[in-house]
Design a protein around this motif. Structure first.
Motif, short mmCIF file in Angstrom:
data_model
loop_
_atom_site.label_atom_id
_atom_site.label_comp_id
_atom_site.label_asym_id
_atom_site.label_seq_id
_atom_site.Cartn_x
_atom_site.Cartn_y
_atom_site.Cartn_z
N MET A 133 29.03 38.48 25.53
CA MET A 133 29.88 38.26 26.71
C MET A 133 30.49 39.59 27.16
N MET A 134 30.41 39.83 28.43
CA MET A 134 30.92 41.09 28.95
C MET A 134 32.42 41.08 29.11
N ARG A 135 33.00 42.22 28.88
CA ARG A 135 34.41 42.35 29.19
C ARG A 135 34.55 42.26 30.71
N GLY A 136 35.53 41.58 31.16
CA GLY A 136 35.73 41.49 32.59
C GLY A 136 35.24 40.16 33.15
N SER A 137 34.39 39.50 32.42
CA SER A 137 33.94 38.21 32.91
C SER A 137 34.24 37.11 31.89
N THR A 139 51.64 43.07 47.32
CA THR A 139 52.53 44.17 47.68
C THR A 139 53.59 43.79 48.71
N LEU A 143 53.95 44.81 34.82
CA LEU A 143 53.92 44.82 36.27
C LEU A 143 52.49 44.73 36.78
N PRO A 188 51.42 44.41 40.39
CA PRO A 188 52.07 44.29 41.69
C PRO A 188 51.16 44.00 42.87
N GLN A 189 49.86 44.18 42.74
CA GLN A 189 49.03 44.10 43.94
C GLN A 189 48.16 42.84 43.98
N ALA A 215 40.94 42.94 39.71
CA ALA A 215 39.56 43.39 39.82
C ALA A 215 38.78 43.11 38.54
N PHE A 216 39.49 43.09 37.43
CA PHE A 216 38.82 43.00 36.14
C PHE A 216 38.57 41.57 35.67
N TRP A 257 28.84 47.64 35.28
CA TRP A 257 29.60 46.39 35.25
C TRP A 257 29.33 45.56 36.50
N GLU A 314 26.84 42.05 37.14
CA GLU A 314 27.37 40.84 37.78
C GLU A 314 26.67 40.55 39.10
N PHE A 341 25.51 42.32 25.35
CA PHE A 341 26.41 43.31 24.75
C PHE A 341 27.66 43.40 25.61
N ARG A 342 28.65 44.07 25.08
CA ARG A 342 29.90 44.31 25.82
C ARG A 342 29.86 45.69 26.45
N LEU A 343 30.56 45.81 27.58
CA LEU A 343 30.74 47.12 28.18
C LEU A 343 32.12 47.62 27.81
N LYS A 358 39.50 50.40 40.25
CA LYS A 358 38.38 49.53 40.61
C LYS A 358 37.88 48.67 39.44
N ALA A 359 38.41 48.92 38.25
CA ALA A 359 37.88 48.15 37.11
C ALA A 359 39.01 47.63 36.22
#
Lengths: 442, 423
Positions: A1-5, A44, A280, A282-283, A303-304, B247, B251, B259-261, B301-302
């Motif tokens: 599993m990917m980080r971020g998803s 914001t 925080l 904030p956005q 975003a993540f 990343w 997606e 794998f993980r990033l 952005k990440a």
């Protein structure tokens, strides 16, 4: 599993503040001062649009208010449901004092709340009444009152700030005001922005070049008025340095948005609050708020990926239409997060009066959510929505902050009250140790 | 041969598809916070606000052909400061992809072509065999010249290693000694890692060229390479857009990545916290001041501010709390340096340096002697604008300072340090 998803990142805190306008940031400041573990989230908002002036009450019924404290007393009689009418004068004063002290300790000096309003300059060269002003702006009104010889300097390529307009509107009251236009160092071509100028003035070499250009046009003026560009993060130092280099007193005049004082406040808060332990975010807009037996959960996504914030108490400071706290739909106005009932005109046709400039304002501008005396939002039946939920800022009904020149006042004072009540709730629940920590900023 | 014509895009319709709910053009207040906070504002007579307004007015031909899309680095700062969260960068990406290849900046196109030309995915065109040879050669030299590291390892294609480590092509191509500090760090912490002969490269200019097929191809090769070696973590070393392109590519194109990033910054912080990297600031007895540059691609952005805080923890530990000066603004609010988005490769030197002036001012305001950044594009751009605008700062990788602090930085691994730290 990917980080971020994957699964949501989780945060736990005592207090969650939703909203990143003045009310939201003020709430975090008051919470930090009371050692309440705090997370602040929410997009914001309109903070970056502020002039930097902190109004309490600048107008009542279309008339200028010289003494806002006296105006509060009459407000309580004529508009008992107004959010400021529900607060003690002492609390409002303490809220302003605590807020401006905090900013000052963090390097953005403000005048303390006084016994009356201060007269302040607007970008158009008109005057307004306000309670607290940034130190960088204080000299302007004093110079006006003394008719001191002053040159207002504007810049080639800078839109929305005209020395000629300012001088023309001020000259009757300020005969010794003159104006000059110069080129900002390194920005000879095209449109230029106050934000960019302010950041450039953080650099010593730019200050020296600007000072030379100012000296060349200052003539016999004792003061130099500039648009609000005196640095972004060290405005008091930038001003002092330019005063030393020019040999004149220097003051700022607010500009049209996007203006530096608002960005200064936002960046200061974003810098300082995490240093003081606030989580925080904030956005990002909170997409869901739910209450369970042992707390509340905020859902949002950056975003993540997804984020969940678990809190013991929540302050709703999501603002009005611009910030997304309220939404206008064909069928009426709605509070977007919990669908709290919104007090509003019965019919959309009644939102506005016939004349835009009607001094009474428009009914839609007083729409908002209802609260009880503990600043907890109410359901349609007049019951508390939840014991863990509090509200602050201009989302509250029965106020028209624009016509009352009271935006910052409502934001700061109601945030103070909401935090006070949230603290009481948390103390009752968790036997939290009372006492505010000493004011510090590193 | 005449250059190809640029077709017109219906930007308003595209925005309705691309922008999330609540962030459409109609929500734009025209307040100008985007343009005020954009280093590319004013270039080519364009800025983010103007872009949005022109799209709303249906000025599709002008927007389809404006060269400004190659000045915008797609850093997303405009979206970050926008109260309505309007993302201009998506429209810029769309416009880039719409330009015929022969009209795009040749440097970006060439970098993409090279990346797709071999299994290395190297934007500098270094084939797998050359990479392997350079790594082996440098390793031999280190083992011979530095007795403390005669056991040093730089494994390649080791199946089942925990970390699949990528590498920006600049090192093996131009400054191979700069790979060594990273290997030494892995050695100190006892990392279970490997390079790969295939898919080892970090950079991905196909994404910046707007060429989705090529972007996908590069990411696919890398994903396949990691999957084949069975590594648990694809570890992005000090390269910003590498992380983002991988990343987002996985997606966007629905690739299966087993794998993980992760970013090496996260691990630097973790290894220091765990005591595996026993760094401190005692070496900095001169009180040399440092600042950090937050790469847009891994911060705003990440990961957001979390990785920016990790980076500050690492740097503060390395240089001493009192010797760290934060750039303003910073973390997610930081400005792009102007090296991103392919700007460095686009051949638009004057515009790139104009863009970089704001970064130069930020750095100058700190008074720092060095900028640390885990991004090669940031590194190159800040180095260039520093020289161009007469700055007196150096730009260094984090790995350099980590090894300096550990007392294991070789003499020829100090090319970015000033004379006071050359030893």
């Amino acid at each position: 599993m990917m980080r971020g998803s994957g699964t949501a990142r989780q945060f736990s805190t005592q207090l969650a503040v939703i909203g990143s306008g003045i009310a939201g940031f003020a709430a975090s400041i008051f919470a930090v001062n009371r050692q309440i573990a705090t997370a602040q989230v929410g997009n914001t908002g309109a903070l970056a649009y502020t002039t930097g002036y902190l109004d309490l009450i600048g107008k009542r019924g279309g008339a200028v208010v010289v003494d806002p404290w006296q105006a509060l007393a009459s407000l309580r009689e004529s508009e008992p449901k107004h959010p400021l009418s529900r607060l003690d004068t002492g609390d409002i004063r303490q809220a302003f004092t605590e807020f401006t002290d905090f900013l000052g300790a963090c390097g953005l000096a403000y005048s303390a709340p006084g016994t009356g309003n201060l007269t302040a300059l607007t970008p158009a060269g008109t005057l307004k009444q306000t309670l607290c002003v940034p130190a960088t702006m204080a000299a302007g009104a004093r110079a006006l009152a003394a008719d001191a010889p002053c040159v207002i300097v504007d810049f080639k390529g800078l839109k929305g700030f005209s020395g000629a307009e300012l001088a023309a509107n001020l000259r009757q009251r300020w005969p010794r005001v003159t104006t000059q236009r110069i080129v900002f160092p390194g920005m000879e071509r095209g449109e230029i922005y106050p934000e960019v100028m302010a950041r450039a003035l953080e650099v010593a070499a730019t200050r020296e070049q600007l000072a030379a250009a100012l000296r060349a046009v200052a003539g016999t003026a004792e003061l130099i008025g500039l648009p609000a560009i005196l640095g972004m993060h060290r405005p008091d130092q930038v001003r002092a340095e330019l005063e030393r280099l020019t040999g004149r007193e220097i003051f700022e005049i607010p500009t049209m948005p996007p203006s530096v004082p608002g960005i200064r406040l936002r960046e200061l808060m974003q810098q300082v609050l995490p240093q003081k332990g606030v989580t925080l975010i904030p956005q990002q807009r909170v997409t869901a708020l739910s209450f369970e037996g042992d707390g509340a959960t905020l859902a949002l996504c950056d975003a993540f990926g997804p984020i969940r914030v678990h809190a013991q108490a929540v302050i709703l400071a999501t603002g009005r239409f611009l910030s997304g706290g309220l939404e206008a739909h064909p069928a009426g106005i709605r509070e977007h997060l919990l669908d709290l009932p919104v007090t509003q005109p019965a019919d959309r046709a009644d939102w506005y009066r016939a004349r835009y400039t009607d001094p009474r304002g428009h009914p839609i501008n007083s729409a908002g959510i209802e609260i009880d005396d503990s600043f907890r939002p109410l359901t349609g039946e007049g019951r508390r929505y939840h014991e863990r939920l509090f509200a602050a800022g201009v989302i509250l009904a029965h106020q028209d902050w624009i016509r009352g020149r009271s935006g910052a006042g409502i934001a700061i004072a109601t945030a103070f009250k909401a935090v006070t009540e949230a603290e009481r709730f948390l103390a009752g629940r968790q036997a939290m140790a009372p006492g505010a920590p000493p004011l510090q900023c590193h | 041969m005449a250059a190809s014509a640029i077709a017109s895009i219906n930007f308003k319709a595209a925005a309705l598809e691309l922008l999330p709910e609540g962030a459409n053009f109609e929500a734009c207040l025209s307040c100008g916070l985007c343009s005020s906070g954009c280093p590319a504002a004013g270039m080519e007579n364009m800025d983010p606000r103007k872009f949005i307004r022109m799209a709303l007015l249906g000025m599709d031909e002008e927007l389809s052909t404006t060269p400004w899309i190659w000045c915008c680095t797609m850093c997303k700062r405009c979206q970050y400061v926008c109260p309505m969260s309007i993302d201009v960068s998506q429209l810029v990406f769309l416009a880039r992809g719409n330009w015929p290849e022969d009209r795009k900046p040749a440097g970006i196109v060439r970098s993409c072509q090279l990346a797709t030309s071999s299994d290395s995915t190297s934007a500098m065109g270094m084939p797998p065999a050359d990479f392997v040879a350079v790594v082996e050669e440098v390793l031999e030299e280190v083992r011979a010249a530095q007795p403390d590291f005669r056991h040093l390892q730089a494994p390649i294609d080791r199946r089942g290693a925990h970390f699949f480590v990528n590498q920006n092509s600049r090192e093996p191509m131009n400054e191979p000694e700069e790979m060594v500090p990273l290997w030494k760090i892995f050695d100190v912490v006892g990392a279970d890692w490997t390079y790969a002969s295939k898919g080892w490269a970090a950079e991905n200019f196909c994404m910046f060229s707007g060429n989705e097929d090529a972007w996908r191809e590069v990411v696919r090769k890398r994903v396949d390479a990691v999957n084949q070696l069975g590594c648990e973590v694809w570890l992005n070393t000090e390269c910003g857009h590498s992380y983002y392109s991988m990343w987002q590519g996985i997606e966007r194109f629905g690739l299966e990545a087993n794998f993980r990033l992760e970013s090496i910054v996260t691990y630097y912080a973790q290894w220091i916290r765990d005591g595996k990297l026993p760094v401190d600031a005692r070496w900095n007895s001169q009180g040399i001041k440092f600042t950090v540059q937050d790469p847009c691609m891994i911060v705003r952005k990440a990961y957001g501010d979390a990785i920016a805080e990790d980076m500050r923890f690492v740097v503060r530990t390395l240089v001493g709390e009192e010797n760290f000066v934060d750039m303003q603004p910073n973390r997610s609010a930081n400005y792009c340096c102007g090296g991103g988005g392919g700007f460095l490769q686009a051949g638009m030197t004057e515009q790139r340096r104009t863009y970089g002036k704001r970064k130069f001012d930020q750095i100058a305001a700190t008074g720092a002697a060095y900028v640390l950044t885990p991004c090669h594009n940031c590194h190159s751009q800040m180095h260039d604008i520093g020289r161009f605008y007469g700055g007196h700062y150096g730009v260094v990788h984090l790995w350099t300072l980590i090894c300096l602090s550990l007392g294991i930085l070789g003499k020829n691994e100090r090319i970015y340090l000033g004379p006071e730290l050359r030893g």
